[in-house]
Design a protein around this motif. Structure first.
Motif, PDB file in Angstrom:
ATOM      1  N   ASP A 139       0.861  -1.184   0.000  1.00 42.49           N
ATOM      2  CA  ASP A 139       0.000   0.000   0.000  1.00 42.49           C
ATOM      3  C   ASP A 139       0.893   1.228   0.000  1.00 42.49           C
ATOM      4  O   ASP A 139       2.059   1.169   0.426  1.00 42.49           O
ATOM      5  CB  ASP A 139      -0.890   0.049   1.252  1.00 42.49           C
ATOM      6  N   VAL A 140       0.370   2.340  -0.448  1.00 42.67           N
ATOM      7  CA  VAL A 140       1.081   3.618  -0.402  1.00 42.67           C
ATOM      8  C   VAL A 140       0.205   4.595   0.372  1.00 42.67           C
ATOM      9  O   VAL A 140      -0.977   4.763   0.062  1.00 42.67           O
ATOM     10  CB  VAL A 140       1.385   4.152  -1.813  1.00 42.67           C
ATOM     11  N   VAL A 141       0.789   5.210   1.408  1.00 46.78           N
ATOM     12  CA  VAL A 141       0.056   6.106   2.297  1.00 46.78           C
ATOM     13  C   VAL A 141       0.794   7.439   2.396  1.00 46.78           C
ATOM     14  O   VAL A 141       1.873   7.612   1.833  1.00 46.78           O
ATOM     15  CB  VAL A 141      -0.109   5.483   3.703  1.00 46.78           C
ATOM     16  N   SER A 142       0.210   8.371   3.143  1.00 48.65           N
ATOM     17  CA  SER A 142       0.870   9.612   3.523  1.00 48.65           C
ATOM     18  C   SER A 142       1.053   9.587   5.029  1.00 48.65           C
ATOM     19  O   SER A 142       0.366   8.847   5.730  1.00 48.65           O
ATOM     20  CB  SER A 142       0.024  10.823   3.122  1.00 48.65           C
ATOM     21  N   PHE A 153       4.200  13.932   4.396  1.00 49.57           N
ATOM     22  CA  PHE A 153       4.974  13.226   3.376  1.00 49.57           C
ATOM     23  C   PHE A 153       4.034  12.275   2.652  1.00 49.57           C
ATOM     24  O   PHE A 153       3.375  11.448   3.285  1.00 49.57           O
ATOM     25  CB  PHE A 153       6.117  12.420   4.007  1.00 49.57           C
ATOM     26  N   ASN A 154       3.987  12.392   1.339  1.00 52.55           N
ATOM     27  CA  ASN A 154       3.210  11.477   0.507  1.00 52.55           C
ATOM     28  C   ASN A 154       4.118  10.350   0.031  1.00 52.55           C
ATOM     29  O   ASN A 154       5.327  10.386   0.236  1.00 52.55           O
ATOM     30  CB  ASN A 154       2.627  12.224  -0.698  1.00 52.55           C
ATOM     31  N   GLU A 187       1.301  10.520  12.082  1.00 50.60           N
ATOM     32  CA  GLU A 187      -0.016   9.930  11.865  1.00 50.60           C
ATOM     33  C   GLU A 187      -0.092   9.415  10.446  1.00 50.60           C
ATOM     34  O   GLU A 187       0.256  10.116   9.502  1.00 50.60           O
ATOM     35  CB  GLU A 187      -1.096  10.974  12.093  1.00 50.60           C
ATOM     36  N   VAL A 188      -0.546   8.175  10.288  1.00 56.05           N
ATOM     37  CA  VAL A 188      -0.694   7.565   8.963  1.00 56.05           C
ATOM     38  C   VAL A 188      -2.019   8.000   8.371  1.00 56.05           C
ATOM     39  O   VAL A 188      -3.063   7.932   9.012  1.00 56.05           O
ATOM     40  CB  VAL A 188      -0.628   6.025   9.058  1.00 56.05           C
ATOM     41  N   ILE A 189      -1.965   8.494   7.131  1.00 51.18           N
ATOM     42  CA  ILE A 189      -3.153   8.951   6.414  1.00 51.18           C
ATOM     43  C   ILE A 189      -3.328   8.028   5.205  1.00 51.18           C
ATOM     44  O   ILE A 189      -2.463   7.951   4.350  1.00 51.18           O
ATOM     45  CB  ILE A 189      -2.978  10.403   5.928  1.00 51.18           C
ATOM     46  N   LYS A 190      -4.468   7.322   5.164  1.00 49.02           N
ATOM     47  CA  LYS A 190      -4.723   6.409   4.049  1.00 49.02           C
ATOM     48  C   LYS A 190      -5.190   7.163   2.828  1.00 49.02           C
ATOM     49  O   LYS A 190      -5.881   8.149   2.911  1.00 49.02           O
ATOM     50  CB  LYS A 190      -5.781   5.375   4.435  1.00 49.02           C
TER      51      LYS A 190
END
Length: 190
Positions: A139-142, A153-154, A187-190
């Motif tokens: 997966d790729v998250v920000s 950070f993206n 904090e991880v942003i989906k």
């Protein structure tokens, strides 16, 4: 509040294959662990080498163990520029098309035709942590870092599996830009 993960800043370092360990440090040499890293089975070593580029040399750069199938040099963009190497951003182990350099150890030298990269920022999670976060491998998250120099950070790659433990890896350029210090959380942003 989202899923929080501690940031681990990754300074310039390298991973060596067995053949290069023996050339740089001597026949039959085994890496000497000095400190366990957060990622299971990974460790910082006593061994250090010089990394030589067209413009300059980075002296005394730490080797991380254990040995890898292929030698990989991980630099921040600032380090790569300083020694005159145009290193691409890559996922660990994806070394095709990367530039090379010379490595100098106490017992010998290795001339690499590839292997120098800037590590793609990534989030390590074991299977249980990935499930808690609702994420899966690749997966790729920000990620969002709060504070005086806070940033988002993206393009953060998720690396989930049994050989991983909860930690975000940023290089020193990225960490400095966001004002990261010890125990900085994101904090991880989906």
């Amino acid at each position: 509040m989202g899923y929080k993960v501690q940031i681990g800043l990754s300074n310039k370092h390298l991973h060596l294959k067995e053949e290069d360990i023996e050339i740089l440090f001597g026949k039959g040499h085994k890496l000497t662990p000095t400190k366990d890293l957060v990622q299971p089975g990974q460790f910082a070593c006593e061994e250090k080498v010089d990394i030589v580029g067209p413009k300059a040399t980075l002296k005394g750069i730490r080797v991380l163990g254990p040995a890898r199938p292929e030698t990989q040099i991980e630099l921040a963009a600032t380090d790569a520029r300083a020694i005159g190497i145009k290193a691409p951003v890559r996922e660990s182990g994806k070394l095709e098309g990367t530039p090379g350099c010379k490595l100098i150890g106490p017992c010998g030298e290795v001339e690499l035709d590839h292997g120098v990269m800037i590590a793609l920022r990534h989030l390590h999670l074991n299977p249980q942590q990935a499930e808690e976060a609702g994420l899966k491998d690749k997966d790729v998250v920000s990620i969002k870092i709060e504070g005086e120099r806070g940033l988002v950070f993206n393009n953060v790659l998720v690396r989930a599996g049994v050989k991983h433990e909860k930690e975000i890896h940023l290089d020193t350029d990225e960490g400095n830009a966001a004002g990261c210090g010890p125990n900085t959380m994101a904090e991880v942003i989906k």
